[in-house]
Every structure is written in structure tokens, then in C-alpha cells.
Design a protein around this motif. Structure first.
Motif, short mmCIF file in Angstrom:
data_model
loop_
_atom_site.label_atom_id
_atom_site.label_comp_id
_atom_site.label_asym_id
_atom_site.label_seq_id
_atom_site.Cartn_x
_atom_site.Cartn_y
_atom_site.Cartn_z
N SER A 185 -23.43 -26.37 -27.41
CA SER A 185 -22.38 -25.98 -27.61
C SER A 185 -21.91 -25.92 -29.16
O SER A 185 -22.71 -26.59 -30.03
CB SER A 185 -21.08 -26.87 -26.80
OG SER A 185 -21.26 -27.98 -27.41
N ILE A 186 -21.10 -25.16 -29.71
CA ILE A 186 -20.62 -25.05 -31.03
C ILE A 186 -19.06 -24.71 -31.09
O ILE A 186 -18.95 -23.76 -30.65
CB ILE A 186 -21.58 -23.99 -31.90
CG1 ILE A 186 -21.37 -23.97 -33.19
CG2 ILE A 186 -21.73 -22.68 -31.39
CD1 ILE A 186 -22.26 -23.28 -34.31
N VAL A 187 -18.77 -25.56 -31.88
CA VAL A 187 -17.06 -25.08 -32.02
C VAL A 187 -16.89 -25.14 -33.68
O VAL A 187 -17.37 -26.34 -34.33
CB VAL A 187 -16.23 -26.44 -31.55
CG1 VAL A 187 -14.82 -25.97 -31.86
CG2 VAL A 187 -16.30 -26.23 -29.92
N THR A 188 -16.43 -24.27 -34.14
CA THR A 188 -16.70 -23.96 -35.81
C THR A 188 -15.07 -24.22 -36.17
O THR A 188 -14.04 -23.64 -35.71
CB THR A 188 -17.19 -22.41 -36.33
OG1 THR A 188 -18.36 -22.53 -35.79
CG2 THR A 188 -16.99 -22.40 -37.80
N ARG A 189 -14.92 -25.13 -37.18
CA ARG A 189 -13.39 -25.37 -37.51
C ARG A 189 -13.51 -24.68 -38.92
O ARG A 189 -12.63 -24.13 -39.16
CB ARG A 189 -13.28 -26.63 -37.68
CG ARG A 189 -12.66 -27.32 -36.51
CD ARG A 189 -12.33 -28.92 -36.55
NE ARG A 189 -13.53 -29.86 -37.19
CZ ARG A 189 -14.12 -30.24 -35.99
NH1 ARG A 189 -13.97 -30.23 -34.77
NH2 ARG A 189 -15.11 -31.07 -36.29
N THR A 190 -14.46 -24.78 -39.71
CA THR A 190 -14.52 -24.25 -41.10
C THR A 190 -16.13 -23.50 -41.28
O THR A 190 -16.77 -24.19 -40.97
CB THR A 190 -14.21 -25.29 -42.39
OG1 THR A 190 -12.70 -25.75 -41.81
CG2 THR A 190 -13.84 -24.60 -43.68
N GLY A 191 -15.98 -22.35 -41.88
CA GLY A 191 -17.47 -21.67 -42.20
C GLY A 191 -17.59 -20.81 -41.37
O GLY A 191 -16.94 -20.18 -40.44
N THR A 192 -18.82 -20.06 -41.34
CA THR A 192 -19.30 -18.97 -40.56
C THR A 192 -20.31 -19.40 -39.40
O THR A 192 -21.55 -19.66 -40.15
CB THR A 192 -19.83 -18.06 -41.42
OG1 THR A 192 -18.86 -17.44 -42.26
CG2 THR A 192 -20.30 -16.68 -40.67
N PRO A 193 -20.28 -19.54 -38.45
CA PRO A 193 -21.40 -19.71 -37.28
C PRO A 193 -22.51 -18.89 -37.47
O PRO A 193 -22.33 -17.54 -37.51
CB PRO A 193 -20.51 -19.53 -35.87
CG PRO A 193 -19.51 -18.69 -36.24
CD PRO A 193 -19.04 -19.01 -37.51
N VAL A 194 -23.63 -19.34 -37.31
CA VAL A 194 -24.91 -18.43 -37.37
C VAL A 194 -25.75 -18.38 -36.31
O VAL A 194 -26.25 -17.59 -35.68
CB VAL A 194 -25.80 -19.09 -38.58
CG1 VAL A 194 -27.08 -18.27 -38.63
CG2 VAL A 194 -25.03 -19.05 -39.84
N VAL A 195 -25.55 -19.46 -35.21
CA VAL A 195 -25.85 -19.44 -34.01
C VAL A 195 -25.07 -19.73 -32.91
O VAL A 195 -23.72 -19.81 -33.17
CB VAL A 195 -26.89 -20.79 -33.95
CG1 VAL A 195 -27.93 -20.59 -34.79
CG2 VAL A 195 -26.27 -22.23 -34.05
N GLN A 196 -25.34 -19.55 -31.93
CA GLN A 196 -24.46 -19.51 -30.54
C GLN A 196 -24.97 -20.43 -29.46
O GLN A 196 -26.55 -20.81 -29.55
CB GLN A 196 -23.92 -18.41 -30.11
CG GLN A 196 -25.17 -17.37 -29.85
CD GLN A 196 -24.76 -15.85 -29.33
OE1 GLN A 196 -23.45 -15.64 -29.25
NE2 GLN A 196 -25.83 -15.15 -28.85
N ALA A 197 -24.31 -20.84 -28.54
CA ALA A 197 -24.97 -21.64 -27.50
C ALA A 197 -26.27 -20.82 -26.72
O ALA A 197 -26.11 -19.74 -26.63
CB ALA A 197 -24.11 -21.84 -26.42
N GLY A 198 -27.11 -21.57 -26.47
CA GLY A 198 -28.41 -21.31 -25.95
C GLY A 198 -29.52 -20.60 -26.80
O GLY A 198 -30.60 -20.57 -26.54
#
Length: 418
Positions: A214-227
Motif C-alpha cells: 500500500s502507498i499513501v502520498t501526502r507530499t510529493g509525486t508517487p512513482v510506484v503503486q500497490a503490487g
């Protein structure tokens, strides 16, 4: 020991002179009057005699026509006579001793170590709310309860140890590795499109290979996702945010400190070893009894000769004790010394399996304190010549990431050059 005994009862150093001095000594011996340190000086004798014997020897002095002169008074009774005239001094010493003993039962210092973002005042206020402050009884401090409550109250604490050291309470804690902002620094930073601009961006990168759960982004740009599968060093959340214009084109990039919650599923290889052999103690049946005294945690066995056993265990019994309310116990009684024989033998399968399981549970508890959850395990036990080793793989989920400074890509540099 005899001299110490007569010291408490009191004794005299006397000089016996006259022609019947030798007969005086013989008559005292016949009547079982204890004389010691007898020395001849010219036509007289000097010696030590107990107070009781001194008052019983009047008829012997008369029969032997000797002259007895007291040279020195020694012992506790003569010391007490001087103390009675200066009663205030021993009374003062007694008061000081009582106050000192009582002070050993109280908490005098609180030491806090390892706190950075959590202020010392906040921790002291937390302790006061739980009735822990300077001057309380040490037995009222529950260190285990304080550790649990502090973890609940301060979410940034990842590890904490609370223990008593003498009259001091020490709190050693470790906070999460999130960057600590400098005071008043936010006021100087520029806000762009709702983002707090930093001079240098900070990425969140994986520090262990695994699968993103799991990934929850508060600040920044997510590069990956679940899985997604990640390896050590992969960027999970980039420390930069793109700002678009009205036409949907990238107008500029803002450097930020990436923040978010990421759970990664991974494997941890573990290896725990314990000795195969253990020492077993067996009683032989031989035993001796001695008198003992104890003050605090120190035992002292009173004996003239050394204990005749190479290995033994001491069992105190038939004793009386005092001083429990002051926290320092004094005991006097009989100590039984039991001879034992130590033998080395191989542990049974149940014994070393239980020992390895206990150590594995302790390791799992350590992981749980770091917010790492055990999802499965595959372990096996191998017996070697001298050790028994538990090896295997633990399937875990946890925040396996760290923060690193954002690297500027070559593509970005080329864009700037153009």
C-alpha cells in the motif's frame, strides 16, 4: 572474635604487681576468669580482663596480697558514658541516618535521552499526568506501563526504554527518521500552488527489496503503486511536484520533502543459535552449617576455615531480619552449605526447541516495535556438533523505506542548458 565479644561487654587493661602476681593469674584461671594479652614487665604483669571478672576478683587480690592498677578502659560501655554527656551529637547522627535511608526510597532525578522533535517539557508534563515526579516513592514507578503509554501518546516514538537506576528514572527513546524542520524556517519558505518549496527535494526510497502493499502520498509525486516490485534504492515517492499551466503543460517543478505511508512486503532471513550442551547441578548430600549475616544484598558467612567444597549452593534459614520498611534489610541466622557436582550433558530436543522458540519470539517482538508485521514464517532446526541453529525466512510487511536527497536527472540538466 573473642576480642570483639569483650569489646561490646567492656574490658580493662590492668597491671598486677606484688610477690603473688603469678599466683593471682593461676587463681583467676582456676575460677575461669578470662585473661588475655598477658605480658611480664619486671616484677609486674599487664593483662586484659573483662568487666565481670574484674568485679569478681576482690578476694583473689586480698589472698595474693597484690596491687591492681587500671591502665585503660576499653569497650562500648565506656564509650556510652561519654555519649550520654553529649546526647545531641548521636541524636543528630541518628536523624541524619534515618533521613538518608528514607531518601534512598525516593525518586530524585529524571533523565531524558534521545528526544529531538519531542520537547523535554512535553515528556515531563506527560510524566506528571501519570503521577511520576521527583520526590515520589520508587516502588510507585511502573516502568513497563510508562513505556506503553508513551508509545500511545507520542506517535513519533519508534523505540523507548524506561528504567530505574538508583534514585534516577532514565527515559531513552528513538524517534522516527522523518526530517525535523528547523524552528521558524517554514515562515521563510515560499508557498507555490499550495506546496511548501524546499531548497533541495527529499525522495522516499526503498531500503529493502519486496512488493509494495500500500502507498499513501501526502507530499510529493508517487512513482510506484500497490503490487509493484521494488529493489533497494528505488524511488517510491519523488521529492518534487509538477505545476501545470492552464493548457496542461508543465510550468515548473517545486522541490518538496516527500511524505507518505508505504508498506512493503519482503522476506527476512534469520539465524538463531544456542549451545547444545548444558550444565546440570546435582546434590551429593554433603552439607555444613555456618552463621551468616546480611546487610542489603551482601552476604557474609562467619567461619574460621575455608568452605571444603569446590562447588556448592548456600541456603539461608532460621533467621530473623529487620529494616524492611526502610528498604535495607539486615539478617542474621544460619547458612547451610550444600555440596553440588556440576556435569555437562546434551540438551533434549524439547529443551533446545523451547529455547530457540523463546529467542525467536523475542526477535519477533523487536520487529513489532519497529512496526514490522509477521505474515508468515518457514523455519527449520539443525543440530550441529556444539550448537543447535534455527534458520529460515520470515515473510513480513513494514515501512521499509528511507529518505534521500533528490537526484537531478541528466534530462533535466539538458533542458536547463537549452
Amino acid at each position: 572474635m573473642l576480642k570483639l565479644f569483650y569489646f561490646f561487654g567492656g574490658y580493662l587493661w590492668i597491671r598486677v604487681s606484688g610477690g603473688g602476681a603469678s599466683r593471682f593469674i593461676n587463681l583467676c584461671g582456676i575460677r575461669h576468669m578470662m585473661l588475655w594479652n598477658i605480658k611480664k614487665e619486671d616484677d609486674s604483669y599487664t593483662m586484659c580482663i573483662s568487666l565481670k571478672s574484674f568485679f569478681e576478683m576482690k578476694d583473689i587480690v586480698r589472698k595474693t596480697s597484690t596491687r591492681v592498677v587500671v591502665l585503660k578502659r576499653i569497650g562500648l560501655p565506656f564509650l556510652m558514658s561519654g555519649v550520654k554527656k553529649r546526647w545531641f551529637f548521636p541524636a543528630f547522627l541518628v536523624v541524619v541516618a534515618v533521613l538518608f535511608l528514607l531518601s534512598q526510597l525516593l525518586l530524585w532525578n529524571i533523565h531524558i535521552q534521545g528526544n529531538e522533535s519531542i520537547s523535554e517539557e512535553s515528556i515531563l508534563l506527560f510524566l506528571e499526568e501519570h503521577h511520576v515526579k521527583k520526590g515520589i516513592l520508587l516502588k510507585e514507578v511502573d516502568t513497563e506501563l510508562l513505556e506503553k503509554e508513551m508509545r500511545k501518546t507520542f506517535s513519533s516514538i519508534t523505540w523507548i526504554s524506561v528504567y530505574l537506576d538508583g534514585n534516577s528514572l532514565t527515559l531513552t527513546l528513538k524517534e522516527s527518521d522523518k526530517p525535523i524542520p528547523e524552528e521558524n524556517a517554514d515562515a521563510e519558505k515560499q508557498h507555490k500552488e499550495g506546496f511548501l518549496e524546499e531548497e533541495t527535494g527529499m525522495d522516499i526510497c526503498a531500503n529493502k527489496a519486496g512488493t509494495v502493499v500500500s502507498i499513501v502520498t501526502r507530499t510529493g509525486t508517487p512513482v510506484v503503486q500497490a503490487g509493484d516490485e521494488v529493489v533497494v534504492g528505488d524511488v517510491l515517492i519523488r521529492g518534487s511536484v509538477e505545476i501545470f499551466d492552464n493548457e496542461g503543460n508543465v510550468r515548473e517543478q517545486v522541490n518538496v520533502h516527500a511524505d507518505g505511508d508505504i508498506m512493503i512486503e519482503s522476506n527476512i532471513r534469520t539465524s538463531i543459535a544456542v549451545p547444545l550442551m548444558k550444565t546440570v547441578e546435582t546434590e551429593t548430600g554433603n552439607r555444613k552449617k555456618y552463621t551468616f549475616c546480611r546487610w542489603g544484598n551482601s552476604y557474609r558467612i562467619l567461619h574460621l576455615f575455608s568452605i571444603p567444597y569446590q562447588d556448592y549452593q548456600a541456603v539461608p534459614h532460621d533467621y530473623f531480619h529487620t529494616g524492611d520498611k526502610l528498604g535495607l534489610t539486615m539478617e542474621i541466622g544460619e547458612m547451610e552449605i550444600q555440596e553440588i557436582v556440576k556435569e555437562s550433558r546434551e540438551k533434549s530436543e524439547a529443551e533446545y526447541s523451547e529455547e530457540l522458540s523463546k529467542k525467536l519470539q523475542e526477535y519477533e517482538t523487536t520487529l513489532a516495535e519497529k512496526a514490522i508485521q509477521i505474515k508468515g514464517k518457514n523455519v527449520k532446526i539443525e543440530k550441529n556438533a556444539d550448537t543447535v541453529v534455527l534458520t529460515g525466512v520470515l515473510k513480513v510487511q513494514g515501512p521499509f523505506f528511507e529518505r534521500k536527497e533528490t537526484k537531478i536527472s541528466e534530462e533535466s540538466l539538458d533542458t536547463v542548458d537549452e
